[in-house]
Structure formats: C-alpha cells, structure tokens
Design an enzyme around this catalytic site. Structure first.
Site, PDB file in Angstrom:
ATOM      1  N   ARG A 183       0.809  -1.230   0.000  1.00 50.58           N
ATOM      2  CA  ARG A 183       0.000   0.000   0.000  1.00 50.58           C
ATOM      3  C   ARG A 183       0.839   1.276   0.000  1.00 50.58           C
ATOM      4  NH1 ARG A 183      -3.117  -3.446   3.421  1.00 50.58           N
ATOM      5  NH2 ARG A 183      -5.081  -4.015   2.397  1.00 50.58           N
ATOM      6  N   LYS A 205       3.337  11.002 -11.562  1.00 50.50           N
ATOM      7  CA  LYS A 205       2.510  10.143 -12.404  1.00 50.50           C
ATOM      8  C   LYS A 205       3.238   8.816 -12.615  1.00 50.50           C
ATOM      9  CE  LYS A 205      -0.300  13.124 -15.375  1.00 50.50           C
ATOM     10  NZ  LYS A 205      -0.552  13.449 -16.802  1.00 50.50           N
ATOM     11  N   GLU A 247       9.244  17.167 -25.401  1.00 49.39           N
ATOM     12  CA  GLU A 247       8.623  17.643 -24.164  1.00 49.39           C
ATOM     13  C   GLU A 247       9.188  19.001 -23.759  1.00 49.39           C
ATOM     14  OE1 GLU A 247       6.093  16.322 -22.821  1.00 49.39           O
ATOM     15  OE2 GLU A 247       6.077  14.186 -23.248  1.00 49.39           O
ATOM     16  N   LYS A 289       7.518  22.431 -14.869  1.00 50.09           N
ATOM     17  CA  LYS A 289       6.752  21.286 -14.386  1.00 50.09           C
ATOM     18  C   LYS A 289       6.421  21.440 -12.906  1.00 50.09           C
ATOM     19  CE  LYS A 289       5.064  17.004 -14.923  1.00 50.09           C
ATOM     20  NZ  LYS A 289       5.803  15.846 -15.418  1.00 50.09           N
ATOM     21  N   GLU A 299      -4.026  16.706 -11.527  1.00 46.01           N
ATOM     22  CA  GLU A 299      -4.470  16.932 -12.899  1.00 46.01           C
ATOM     23  C   GLU A 299      -5.973  17.157 -12.997  1.00 46.01           C
ATOM     24  OE1 GLU A 299      -2.209  15.168 -16.461  1.00 46.01           O
ATOM     25  OE2 GLU A 299      -4.097  14.063 -16.471  1.00 46.01           O
ATOM     26  N   ARG A 303      -2.853  21.147 -14.913  1.00 48.63           N
ATOM     27  CA  ARG A 303      -1.811  20.172 -15.194  1.00 48.63           C
ATOM     28  C   ARG A 303      -2.082  19.428 -16.491  1.00 48.63           C
ATOM     29  NH1 ARG A 303       1.074  15.620 -11.200  1.00 48.63           N
ATOM     30  NH2 ARG A 303       2.460  14.834 -12.842  1.00 48.63           N
ATOM     31  N   ASN A 307      -0.189  18.022 -21.416  1.00 51.20           N
ATOM     32  CA  ASN A 307      -0.416  16.938 -22.365  1.00 51.20           C
ATOM     33  C   ASN A 307      -0.654  17.431 -23.780  1.00 51.20           C
ATOM     34  OD1 ASN A 307      -0.402  14.433 -20.669  1.00 51.20           O
ATOM     35  ND2 ASN A 307      -1.996  15.564 -19.590  1.00 51.20           N
ATOM     36  N   HIS A 310      -0.545  15.020 -26.719  1.00 54.79           N
ATOM     37  CA  HIS A 310      -0.510  13.657 -26.189  1.00 54.79           C
ATOM     38  C   HIS A 310      -1.733  12.826 -26.572  1.00 54.79           C
ATOM     39  CE1 HIS A 310       2.884  15.214 -24.012  1.00 54.79           C
ATOM     40  NE2 HIS A 310       3.054  14.100 -23.345  1.00 54.79           N
ATOM     41  N   HIS A 314      -0.718   9.586 -28.148  1.00 58.13           N
ATOM     42  CA  HIS A 314      -0.973   8.280 -27.541  1.00 58.13           C
ATOM     43  C   HIS A 314      -1.712   7.363 -28.511  1.00 58.13           C
ATOM     44  CE1 HIS A 314      -0.641   9.846 -23.108  1.00 58.13           C
ATOM     45  NE2 HIS A 314       0.522   9.732 -23.720  1.00 58.13           N
TER      46      HIS A 314
END
Length: 436
Positions: A183, A205, A247, A289, A299, A303, A307, A310, A314
């Site tokens: 955990r 992330k 980036e 960042k 996010e 935030r 992306n 992205h 993706h």
C-alpha cells in the site's frame, strides 16, 4: 553525514518557504494559484540554488517541487557529481535500511554498478538490484509483477526505498510498484534520458500501459527526490535525445514564450549536447513542471495542459504498436496535429503554426505520419475516445490559443476541425488507403 545532508536540504526549504510567505506568494488572497506558484518557485530556487564545489569543479542546482503535507522534494540537476557526495545525497532520502534499484537491461551495463556503490557507501543501507527488459512494449502489468515478485522474494518491508534508474518506462513502472507494494513505499527517481529528466520523473505520475490504452493503469505517487546527472546523456542515442526534446518544446508552446524563443536560438546546441545548453533546458523544464504540479497535483485542470499533443500522440503509439514510435516522436506528430487544428479554427495565426513546425523539424522530430503507417481516422477516433482526459463521455483536448505561450484545455472545440485534421494526417497512410 546522512543526517547532516538531510538537515541542510530541509533547512534550505524552510528558509525558502518563509521568504515566499513574507513576500505574499503563499497564504492570503492575491494572484492565481499558477502565478503564486511561479513566484514561489522563482524565490525558492534563488534560495535553493546550490553552487557547491565537488571534486574541484562540479556544481549543481536544486529545483523544489512544493506540495502540501510536508511532501516537498528536491530535483538535483548537475553534471559529473562527486560519487561520495552524490551517495550522501541519495542516502539522505532513504528512510529505512533497505533499497532496491530497478533498471533496464539497456541501462544496467552503464550505470547500475555506479549507483549501487554510491548507495552502499558507509554500510548503513543494504542494496538489492533488479534488471528488467527495456522498451515501451515492456511497460505492462506482467513486467510490473517482476518487481513485486522480487520484493516478496527478498522480504522487503514498508521501509524499503525503490530507486528507479533509467528512462520514462522504468520510472513509471517503479513508481507504480512503489505506490502499490504494501500500500505504498518510498522511491527515488534517477532519470537517464531527456524525456524522463524534463517530464516523467517529476510530478508523481506512475503506471503501465494496457493493450487498449497508454498509461491507463496507474497512480499518483510522488518520489522522495529526483537525481539528474546530465553526464548520463552521453550514452543516450541521438534518436532518444531528440524524442525527449519534444517535451522541452511543449513547455515553451503552452506557457513559457521566452523559453521557446531561447530554444529557437539554441536547438543546435541542445542536439550537439552542449553541457550548458542541456542543463539550462532541463532546469527550465523542471521549473515549469514544478510550478504546474504545485498548482494542480492530481491533474484536475491546469496540469492537463502539459499533455499538449498527447491525445493524438498516444493514439499513434497504440495504433502503430507500442515500440514503433518513441513517446516523444509520437507527441511531436500529435503537437503538429494540435497546432494544425488550432490554426484551422482560427485560434492561432499562421506565423505561430509555422514556428511550431519549424522548431519540431529543427529538433529532427517527425511532423507527419509515414506512408506505411497503419493509422486511419477510425483508429484515431476509437483510441482517442478512451483517452484519460475524456470526462462524462466528452473528449477534451489541449489546444494552442492566442499568442505564443498560451493554450486551453477544453471540450468546446469544432469536432469537424478535429476530423479534418485527422483526415489530413492519414490521407497517405496505408491504414487509410486500404479502407478506400
């Protein structure tokens, strides 16, 4: 020594926080969270900029990621750290007596022995290691299980600290393993690629890919520190360096016009691995960042603007088969698509669209899909529909709007402009022509 280093770092952070509060950057009403965080980072970095003589010549900077509940952590950025001092810095963030270094079979021959020796120095930390197969296609729940298997085999408890030594794939997987093992345990990021240094190692992330979507299984889990030695970029292939620069370009487009202009003037130096230019690009990216993560850690809003490109990117990574494109390459094409769509809707002017394409191409990044690409409009739309930024069934995109350095995160856009942009980019792709 370990306690001394920890105390010095903590003391610097407390001092920076006190000055920031006195200047009105934290607490009370005033500027927006993003502007307050930007001011805080600038003041904090002046306090926390560490210019120490190591081995007679080295120096490094510290950028602070400022979070709630005492979870602040430093990003150390330097070149050629003295091994003894670097070991002390890293061990100051190991809270227990056990550490597990996880790296890839691509990185291990270069750096594993070095970092294992640094962590072991002094004898107060027992260090174990695990080497995983390299590549985006290995970023899976099955490979993640190898980390958990190793932990249980070694009998590691909740005081263990994981050390992610490698690029974004290793950092994401090790961070996710740290989030879920018993955990949650501590971990340290030691990125060895530009992509990981300027983006994935910072902000917490973590996760793995799923056949139906990139990074769809994961968690937010912040590291204890990020340790960046830019000397590790000497062994980075040119293609991977260029991928990471995608980036860096992103930060300039969405929020830092001055940084973008600096990139236009210095891209050749970055690609030539000029130490000063690389270090500045990495530091400025980390500052950007850190500001955004402070304002929106999970996010929920701002935030998401990180992306840019992205959602399209993706889809390209997944639809082409993981490993076909490097992440930054797919993001570069996605950024070109987002800029093209923004211009089609009249949100940015033609000169900014041209500058976007020009800097991507100057970085030797792709801005179009090749003829043998399997991508088509249906594949794009299907994969984008399960993007993590979809909310209540509505696709939301990050698009450029206004002058350089401005963008929006919105679901209120012209869908026909998006489809027309996709049509343009897949027009000559094998995946589209086969449907005709």
């Amino acid at each position: 020594k370990r306690e001394m280093v920890r105390g010095l770092v903590a003391g610097a952070f407390i001092a920076a926080s006190s000055i920031a509060g006195a200047c009105g950057f934290v607490g009370s009403s005033g500027p927006s969270p993003v502007h307050k965080s930007r001011a805080f980072v600038k003041v904090g970095n002046e306090m926390e900029k560490v210019r120490r003589n190591m081995s007679g010549e080295g120096e490094y900077d510290v950028v602070k990621v400022d979070l709630d509940d005492g979870r602040d952590y430093p990003i150390y950025i330097g070149a050629g750290f003295d091994p003894k001092e670097a070991g002390e810095m890293l061990r100051s963030h190991v809270k227990g007596k056990r550490a597990l270094i996880v790296t890839s079979d691509k990185i291990a021959p270069f750096y594993l022995d070095q970092y294992e020796a640094m962590l072991k120095e002094g004898g107060d930390v027992q260090v174990d290691t695990l080497v995983l197969p390299d590549g985006e296609e290995k970023k899976t729940i099955d490979v993640l299980g190898l980390i958990l298997d190793k932990c249980l085999e070694l009998g590691l408890d909740r005081k263990v600290t994981f050390v992610a030594l490698g690029g974004g794939v290793i950092g994401d997987m090790v961070g996710f393993a740290a989030a879920i093992y018993q955990r949650g345990v501590n971990f340290i990021q030691v990125p060895t690629t530009v992509m990981a240094m300027v983006d994935s190692s910072v902000g917490g992330k973590t996760g793995v890919n799923h056949p139906r979507g990139k990074n769809m299984i994961g968690a937010f889990h912040q590291p204890q520190c990020v340790f960046i030695d830019t000397n590790s970029l000497k062994t980075l292939p040119d293609r991977e360096l260029q991928s990471g620069v995608a980036e860096v370009i992103k930060y300039g487009l969405i929020r830092d016009a001055d940084f973008f202009q600096w990139q236009e003037q210095n891209m050749d130096r970055i690609l030539a691995r000029d130490p000063t230019a690389l270090r500045y690009a990495i530091k400025r990216s980390c500052e950007n960042k850190a500001e955004v993560v402070k304002a929106d850690e999970l996010e929920a809003g701002v935030r998401a603007t990180l992306n840019l490109g992205h959602t399209f990117g993706h889809a390209i990574e997944n639809g082409s088969g993981y490993g076909t494109w490097l992440h930054g390459e797919a993001v570069a094409i996605g950024t070109a698509m987002a800029a093209t769509m923004s211009a089609r809707m009249g949100w940015i002017d033609e000169p900014l669209l041209k500058r976007t394409y020009d800097i991507l191409m100057k970085a030797n990044l792709p801005v179009e899909l090749p003829p043998d690409s399997p991508m088509n409009k249906e594949t794009f739309l299907k994969l984008m529909s399960v993007d993590k930024k979809v909310a209540d069934g509505q696709l939301r995109l990050i698009l450029l709007k206004g002058d350089l350095g401005n963008c929006v995160f919105t679901g209120e856009f012209d869908e026909e402009a998006m489809k027309a942009t996709i049509d343009d980019f897949v027009a000559e792709c094998a995946g589209q022509t086969q449907l005709a």
